[in-house]
Design a protein around this motif. Sequence first.
Motif, PDB file in Angstrom:
ATOM      1  N   ASP A  98       0.927  -1.072   0.176  1.00  0.00           N
ATOM      2  CA  ASP A  98       0.021  -0.027   0.143  1.00  0.00           C
ATOM      3  C   ASP A  98       0.845   1.197  -0.075  1.00  0.00           C
ATOM      4  O   ASP A  98       2.136   1.107   0.499  1.00  0.00           O
ATOM      5  CB  ASP A  98      -1.040  -0.019   1.250  1.00  0.00           C
ATOM      6  CG  ASP A  98      -2.152  -0.923   0.985  1.00  0.00           C
ATOM      7  OD1 ASP A  98      -2.325  -1.306  -0.029  1.00  0.00           O
ATOM      8  OD2 ASP A  98      -2.331  -1.590   2.095  1.00  0.00           O
ATOM      9  N   VAL A  99       0.281   2.099  -0.596  1.00  0.00           N
ATOM     10  CA  VAL A  99       1.150   3.688  -0.760  1.00  0.00           C
ATOM     11  C   VAL A  99       0.377   4.560   0.425  1.00  0.00           C
ATOM     12  O   VAL A  99      -0.716   4.987   0.371  1.00  0.00           O
ATOM     13  CB  VAL A  99       1.113   4.043  -2.015  1.00  0.00           C
ATOM     14  CG1 VAL A  99       1.764   5.418  -1.935  1.00  0.00           C
ATOM     15  CG2 VAL A  99       1.647   3.234  -2.965  1.00  0.00           C
ATOM     16  N   TYR A 100       1.504   4.922   1.379  1.00  0.00           N
ATOM     17  CA  TYR A 100       1.077   5.811   2.578  1.00  0.00           C
ATOM     18  C   TYR A 100       1.309   7.269   2.080  1.00  0.00           C
ATOM     19  O   TYR A 100       2.544   7.458   1.723  1.00  0.00           O
ATOM     20  CB  TYR A 100       1.487   5.401   3.788  1.00  0.00           C
ATOM     21  CG  TYR A 100       1.002   4.086   4.025  1.00  0.00           C
ATOM     22  CD1 TYR A 100       0.282   4.078   5.564  1.00  0.00           C
ATOM     23  CD2 TYR A 100       1.444   2.923   3.670  1.00  0.00           C
ATOM     24  CE1 TYR A 100      -0.161   2.701   5.965  1.00  0.00           C
ATOM     25  CE2 TYR A 100       1.023   1.625   4.109  1.00  0.00           C
ATOM     26  CZ  TYR A 100       0.188   1.652   5.447  1.00  0.00           C
ATOM     27  OH  TYR A 100      -0.063   0.256   5.644  1.00  0.00           O
ATOM     28  N   VAL A 101       0.167   8.225   1.976  1.00  0.00           N
ATOM     29  CA  VAL A 101       0.304   9.505   1.569  1.00  0.00           C
ATOM     30  C   VAL A 101      -0.296  10.409   2.289  1.00  0.00           C
ATOM     31  O   VAL A 101      -1.401  10.232   2.595  1.00  0.00           O
ATOM     32  CB  VAL A 101      -0.416   9.325  -0.027  1.00  0.00           C
ATOM     33  CG1 VAL A 101       0.109  10.965  -0.668  1.00  0.00           C
ATOM     34  CG2 VAL A 101       0.332   8.336  -0.822  1.00  0.00           C
ATOM     35  N   PRO A 102       0.219  11.696   2.714  1.00  0.00           N
ATOM     36  CA  PRO A 102      -0.302  12.557   3.353  1.00  0.00           C
ATOM     37  C   PRO A 102      -1.837  12.900   2.742  1.00  0.00           C
ATOM     38  O   PRO A 102      -1.905  13.001   1.484  1.00  0.00           O
ATOM     39  CB  PRO A 102       0.614  13.562   3.339  1.00  0.00           C
ATOM     40  CG  PRO A 102       1.879  13.201   3.252  1.00  0.00           C
ATOM     41  CD  PRO A 102       1.858  11.908   2.317  1.00  0.00           C
ATOM     42  N   ALA A 103      -3.007  12.678   3.599  1.00  0.00           N
ATOM     43  CA  ALA A 103      -4.295  12.942   3.021  1.00  0.00           C
ATOM     44  C   ALA A 103      -4.421  14.390   2.136  1.00  0.00           C
ATOM     45  O   ALA A 103      -5.087  14.241   1.243  1.00  0.00           O
ATOM     46  CB  ALA A 103      -5.096  12.995   4.142  1.00  0.00           C
ATOM     47  N   ALA A 106      -3.108  13.333  -1.301  1.00  0.00           N
ATOM     48  CA  ALA A 106      -3.309  12.137  -1.826  1.00  0.00           C
ATOM     49  C   ALA A 106      -4.041  12.096  -3.415  1.00  0.00           C
ATOM     50  O   ALA A 106      -3.784  11.109  -4.519  1.00  0.00           O
ATOM     51  CB  ALA A 106      -4.134  11.216  -1.092  1.00  0.00           C
ATOM     52  N   GLY A 107      -5.233  12.894  -3.472  1.00  0.00           N
ATOM     53  CA  GLY A 107      -5.629  12.877  -4.671  1.00  0.00           C
ATOM     54  C   GLY A 107      -4.739  13.308  -5.929  1.00  0.00           C
ATOM     55  O   GLY A 107      -5.352  12.964  -7.070  1.00  0.00           O
ATOM     56  N   LEU A 108      -3.876  14.148  -5.608  1.00  0.00           N
ATOM     57  CA  LEU A 108      -2.986  14.560  -6.488  1.00  0.00           C
ATOM     58  C   LEU A 108      -1.916  13.561  -7.227  1.00  0.00           C
ATOM     59  O   LEU A 108      -1.229  13.510  -8.218  1.00  0.00           O
ATOM     60  CB  LEU A 108      -2.095  15.942  -6.202  1.00  0.00           C
ATOM     61  CG  LEU A 108      -3.127  17.166  -6.198  1.00  0.00           C
ATOM     62  CD1 LEU A 108      -2.256  18.193  -5.547  1.00  0.00           C
ATOM     63  CD2 LEU A 108      -3.618  17.397  -7.433  1.00  0.00           C
ATOM     64  N   LEU A 109      -1.966  12.404  -6.489  1.00  0.00           N
ATOM     65  CA  LEU A 109      -0.993  11.199  -6.896  1.00  0.00           C
ATOM     66  C   LEU A 109      -2.081  10.157  -7.448  1.00  0.00           C
ATOM     67  O   LEU A 109      -1.480   9.509  -8.473  1.00  0.00           O
ATOM     68  CB  LEU A 109      -0.232  10.452  -5.462  1.00  0.00           C
ATOM     69  CG  LEU A 109       1.018  11.233  -5.260  1.00  0.00           C
ATOM     70  CD1 LEU A 109       1.585  10.503  -4.147  1.00  0.00           C
ATOM     71  CD2 LEU A 109       1.956  11.837  -6.440  1.00  0.00           C
ATOM     72  N   ILE A 110      -3.249  10.244  -7.149  1.00  0.00           N
ATOM     73  CA  ILE A 110      -4.211   9.296  -7.860  1.00  0.00           C
ATOM     74  C   ILE A 110      -4.591   9.901  -9.166  1.00  0.00           C
ATOM     75  O   ILE A 110      -4.605   8.921 -10.250  1.00  0.00           O
ATOM     76  CB  ILE A 110      -5.532   9.255  -7.031  1.00  0.00           C
ATOM     77  CG1 ILE A 110      -5.157   8.587  -5.814  1.00  0.00           C
ATOM     78  CG2 ILE A 110      -6.480   8.351  -7.806  1.00  0.00           C
ATOM     79  CD1 ILE A 110      -6.354   8.621  -4.677  1.00  0.00           C
ATOM     80  N   LEU A 136      -1.739   6.415  -9.214  1.00  0.00           N
ATOM     81  CA  LEU A 136      -1.806   5.451  -8.042  1.00  0.00           C
ATOM     82  C   LEU A 136      -3.428   4.980  -7.977  1.00  0.00           C
ATOM     83  O   LEU A 136      -4.370   5.644  -8.265  1.00  0.00           O
ATOM     84  CB  LEU A 136      -1.787   6.059  -6.561  1.00  0.00           C
ATOM     85  CG  LEU A 136      -0.282   6.379  -6.425  1.00  0.00           C
ATOM     86  CD1 LEU A 136      -0.166   6.936  -4.853  1.00  0.00           C
ATOM     87  CD2 LEU A 136       0.849   5.211  -6.561  1.00  0.00           C
ATOM     88  N   ASP A 137      -3.602   3.686  -7.920  1.00  0.00           N
ATOM     89  CA  ASP A 137      -4.764   3.009  -7.675  1.00  0.00           C
ATOM     90  C   ASP A 137      -5.210   3.474  -6.410  1.00  0.00           C
ATOM     91  O   ASP A 137      -4.849   3.240  -5.435  1.00  0.00           O
ATOM     92  CB  ASP A 137      -4.705   1.500  -7.702  1.00  0.00           C
ATOM     93  CG  ASP A 137      -6.086   0.801  -7.779  1.00  0.00           C
ATOM     94  OD1 ASP A 137      -7.007   1.407  -7.293  1.00  0.00           O
ATOM     95  OD2 ASP A 137      -6.085  -0.511  -8.112  1.00  0.00           O
ATOM     96  N   GLU A 138      -6.581   4.184  -6.304  1.00  0.00           N
ATOM     97  CA  GLU A 138      -7.191   4.833  -5.083  1.00  0.00           C
ATOM     98  C   GLU A 138      -7.443   3.616  -4.180  1.00  0.00           C
ATOM     99  O   GLU A 138      -7.094   3.992  -2.914  1.00  0.00           O
ATOM    100  CB  GLU A 138      -8.606   5.257  -5.533  1.00  0.00           C
ATOM    101  CG  GLU A 138      -8.992   6.078  -4.293  1.00  0.00           C
ATOM    102  CD  GLU A 138     -10.227   6.519  -4.648  1.00  0.00           C
ATOM    103  OE1 GLU A 138     -11.000   7.400  -3.880  1.00  0.00           O
ATOM    104  OE2 GLU A 138     -10.701   6.810  -6.008  1.00  0.00           O
ATOM    105  N   VAL A 142      -3.271   4.596   1.329  1.00  0.00           N
ATOM    106  CA  VAL A 142      -3.571   4.953   2.397  1.00  0.00           C
ATOM    107  C   VAL A 142      -3.375   6.433   2.776  1.00  0.00           C
ATOM    108  O   VAL A 142      -2.166   6.621   2.955  1.00  0.00           O
ATOM    109  CB  VAL A 142      -3.096   4.076   3.417  1.00  0.00           C
ATOM    110  CG1 VAL A 142      -3.439   4.220   5.050  1.00  0.00           C
ATOM    111  CG2 VAL A 142      -3.014   2.384   3.186  1.00  0.00           C
ATOM    112  N   GLU A 143      -4.316   7.168   3.150  1.00  0.00           N
ATOM    113  CA  GLU A 143      -4.173   8.379   3.459  1.00  0.00           C
ATOM    114  C   GLU A 143      -3.831   8.550   4.955  1.00  0.00           C
ATOM    115  O   GLU A 143      -4.368   8.105   5.847  1.00  0.00           O
ATOM    116  CB  GLU A 143      -5.605   9.267   3.402  1.00  0.00           C
ATOM    117  CG  GLU A 143      -5.854   9.192   1.835  1.00  0.00           C
ATOM    118  CD  GLU A 143      -7.083  10.274   1.649  1.00  0.00           C
ATOM    119  OE1 GLU A 143      -7.736  11.043   2.562  1.00  0.00           O
ATOM    120  OE2 GLU A 143      -7.595  10.321   0.460  1.00  0.00           O
ATOM    121  N   ILE A 144      -2.828   9.452   5.270  1.00  0.00           N
ATOM    122  CA  ILE A 144      -2.358   9.543   6.509  1.00  0.00           C
ATOM    123  C   ILE A 144      -2.131  11.053   6.892  1.00  0.00           C
ATOM    124  O   ILE A 144      -2.191  11.950   6.299  1.00  0.00           O
ATOM    125  CB  ILE A 144      -0.642   9.123   6.723  1.00  0.00           C
ATOM    126  CG1 ILE A 144       0.041   9.525   5.826  1.00  0.00           C
ATOM    127  CG2 ILE A 144      -0.793   7.364   6.639  1.00  0.00           C
ATOM    128  CD1 ILE A 144       1.531   9.400   5.668  1.00  0.00           C
TER     129      ILE A 144
END
Length: 308
Positions: A98-103, A106-110, A136-138, A142-144
Amino acid sequence: MGPDIGDVHEVTAGDCTDCYYIDTGMYDTPEYGAAYILDDERPAVVETGLGTNHELILEALDELGIEREDLEVIAVTHIHLDHAGGAGFLAEACPNADVYVPAAGAGLLIDPERLVAGTKAAVGEQWEYYVEPRPLDEERVVEIEDGDVVDLGDHELHVHATPGHAFHQVVFEDPANDAVFTGDAAGIWVPSTEEIRETSPPSDFHLEQCLEDCETLKSIDPDVLCYTHFGPREVGDDVDRALEEYATVLGEWVDAVETKRAELADDDAVIEHFATSSEMVDVWGEEKATAEAAMNTRGVLGYLDQRD
């Protein structure tokens, strides 16, 4: 690329265990961009580089005996593409991670279309060193947020918000190693000269918040700072001094840009002045040093506009 680019180095600073780093050869510049690997029950990659040389991170996993199917965590401190550009490539190669991304980002990597456009505007001709990021596949994101903990086994990644460099930035504290993966919150560490340099890119740089982020890092009180730019640095009891040094560097940098703007009254001339007088040419080479200085100047000019 230099002889050490792609080599796997154990982090031996302080009492660190199970931690390794790779020079990703970012911008074809040695000792500028690092990715880290924590070899634990749930193996993790922290920071992913531009994407351009993501194969070096995969090869490092192979060298450490971590099967690609066994990688569980890909964590980025923020979504700037020099930190998150490789996330989609690694996720594709490591199907169970899973890809842990600051919330906040996150949408800008999806859907990275706006992120790519903003990056091109910020980095200018340096874009030649990038590759288009893989969305990234939504379902694998994982939004952190501040206060979250990512459990790896013997190690944990404690999430602390540090939004001065970018509104979507966090740092990761690894209490077992008494270390922090700093992203860009503690500046750029230049190991060859043992100096700290500013990083103030457009469009989110905010001086006062950066100074607050330094206070956040002081409160964590780590023994080791693991810089994305570049490498681990043992600070021990001098952590406050190290962070005060960066706060001073930032303040003096902003003052210098503000003073030069008042003198020249032309922002293009201000950018040209700092780009052509960079002190980092002997370390990073003329191309990278010039581009870095120009980008950092633009970031400060934007901050001054917003402040005023």
